[in-house]
Design a protein around this motif. Structure first.
Motif, mmCIF file in Angstrom:
data_model
loop_
_atom_site.group_PDB
_atom_site.id
_atom_site.type_symbol
_atom_site.label_atom_id
_atom_site.label_comp_id
_atom_site.label_asym_id
_atom_site.label_seq_id
_atom_site.Cartn_x
_atom_site.Cartn_y
_atom_site.Cartn_z
ATOM 1 N N GLY A 1 4.654 1.152 54.051
ATOM 2 C CA GLY A 1 4.576 -0.311 53.939
ATOM 3 C C GLY A 1 5.892 -0.868 53.425
ATOM 4 O O GLY A 1 6.944 -0.599 53.985
ATOM 5 N N ASN B 1 -0.108 4.147 43.575
ATOM 6 C CA ASN B 1 -0.194 3.602 44.928
ATOM 7 C C ASN B 1 1.118 3.797 45.685
ATOM 8 O O ASN B 1 1.132 4.215 46.844
ATOM 9 N N THR C 1 2.426 9.934 51.933
ATOM 10 C CA THR C 1 1.508 10.152 53.052
ATOM 11 C C THR C 1 2.014 9.481 54.323
ATOM 12 O O THR C 1 1.303 9.383 55.317
ATOM 13 N N LYS D 1 2.791 6.354 54.835
ATOM 14 C CA LYS D 1 2.363 4.965 55.082
ATOM 15 C C LYS D 1 3.082 4.052 54.098
ATOM 16 O O LYS D 1 2.455 3.437 53.238
ATOM 17 N N CYS E 1 1.621 7.495 46.489
ATOM 18 C CA CYS E 1 0.634 7.896 47.490
ATOM 19 C C CYS E 1 1.050 7.380 48.875
ATOM 20 O O CYS E 1 1.020 8.116 49.856
ATOM 21 N N GLN E 2 1.496 6.148 48.926
ATOM 22 C CA GLN E 2 1.890 5.564 50.220
ATOM 23 C C GLN E 2 3.100 6.285 50.811
ATOM 24 O O GLN E 2 3.102 6.626 51.985
ATOM 25 N N THR F 1 -0.765 -5.626 45.874
ATOM 26 C CA THR F 1 -0.896 -4.165 45.756
ATOM 27 C C THR F 1 -1.946 -3.937 44.657
ATOM 28 O O THR F 1 -2.337 -4.894 43.987
ATOM 29 N N TYR G 1 7.206 -0.101 50.546
ATOM 30 C CA TYR G 1 7.815 0.820 49.577
ATOM 31 C C TYR G 1 8.911 1.637 50.263
ATOM 32 O O TYR G 1 8.720 2.089 51.393
#
Ligand SMILES: [Zn+2]
Length: 257
Positions: free
Chosen positions: A137, A126, A133, A135, A129-130, A174, A139
């Protein structure tokens, strides 16, 4: 086995981000915590590493605005208080990879702990990936995408060799927050929830966070019900993710045997 709660400073954010409430101006102190486990077989284990020392330049402005760092204590200084250095740590367990949990990883550069970082597979996927890409958040890629780091992933609830520490994976906050059940002599079983439940109030009043962090409230309530069942099953005491009074109280206890 001995456990110690390490206080690593605090964020000061709007209360509704941690607990649903009508007043969107009220502030709350959100402590940053790590747990040191001195294990007779596995050595020194650290659960979470706190904020980055470079938070003011490394964290996105939007993160600093929502979650201002009001006090910073490095994991290095907190370990020093226990007579330890990062080189004395054998294993790091990360509840998840958000900035306030993974930010202290770089203190472990060149140490054995950096090759032994336990995280859930769902969380690792996760987080990458975030950030990959766009996005991110909560992280921050630079905090955990470190050249020499070696993650050891778990994909199911896992009892660590040697006993006394059971890791369980939660799908709330999460997709893969790792919680712990610790067996202590003096306090019995302790369940560490991390950020799936931020505070004692949130747990007792069954109030989810009001901010955008949970995709659905169902995740929060499903997980809350699971923790309630575990609390009974293990006759456990609970330690929450960001409860200021509780963290200070547990830090004051010193070494818990
Ligand atoms: Zn957190």
């Amino acid at each position: 086995m001995k456990i110690s709660v390490l206080y690593l400073g605090r964020l000061e954010c709007r209360k509704y981000h941690l607990i649903e409430c009508d007043d969107h101006k009220e502030l709350i102190k959100s402590p940053i915590m790590s747990i040191l486990i001195e294990h007779p077989i596995l050595g020194n284990i650290l659960y979470d590493t706190g904020n980055s020392p470079y938070y003011s330049t490394e964290y996105p402005a939007s993160t600093l605005e929502t979650y201002p760092v009001a006090e910073f204590i490095s994991i290095e200084d907190a370990l020093k208080e226990k007579g330890l250095t990062p080189a004395d740590i054998d294993m790091i367990i990360l509840s998840h990879l958000h900035f306030d949990h993974a930010g202290g990883l770089r203190y472990f550069t060149g140490t054995k702990a950096m090759k032994n970082v336990v995280v859930s597979e769902a969380e690792l996927k996760n987080a990458f990936c975030q950030v990959m890409t766009g996005k991110p958040g909560a992280y921050v890629k630079g905090l955990f995408d470190l050249e020499e780091i070696r993650f050891k992933t778990i994909d199911k609830d896992t009892e660590l060799a040697g006993g006394g520490i059971r890791l369980f994976i939660q799908n709330s906050h999460t997709p893969g927050v790792t919680g712990m059940i610790l067996e202590t002599k003096s306090m019995g079983n302790v369940i560490v929830t991390s950020d799936t439940i931020y505070t004692c109030d949130s747990y007792q009043k069954e109030l989810p966070p009001g901010g955008p962090i949970n995709k659905t409230k169902k995740e929060f309530y499903d997980n809350l019900n699971r923790i309630k069942a575990m609390e009974k099953e293990y006759s456990a005491k609970l330690l929450f993710g960001h409860d200021y009074e509780q963290v200070l109280k547990w830090k004051e206890k010193g070494v818990i045997i």
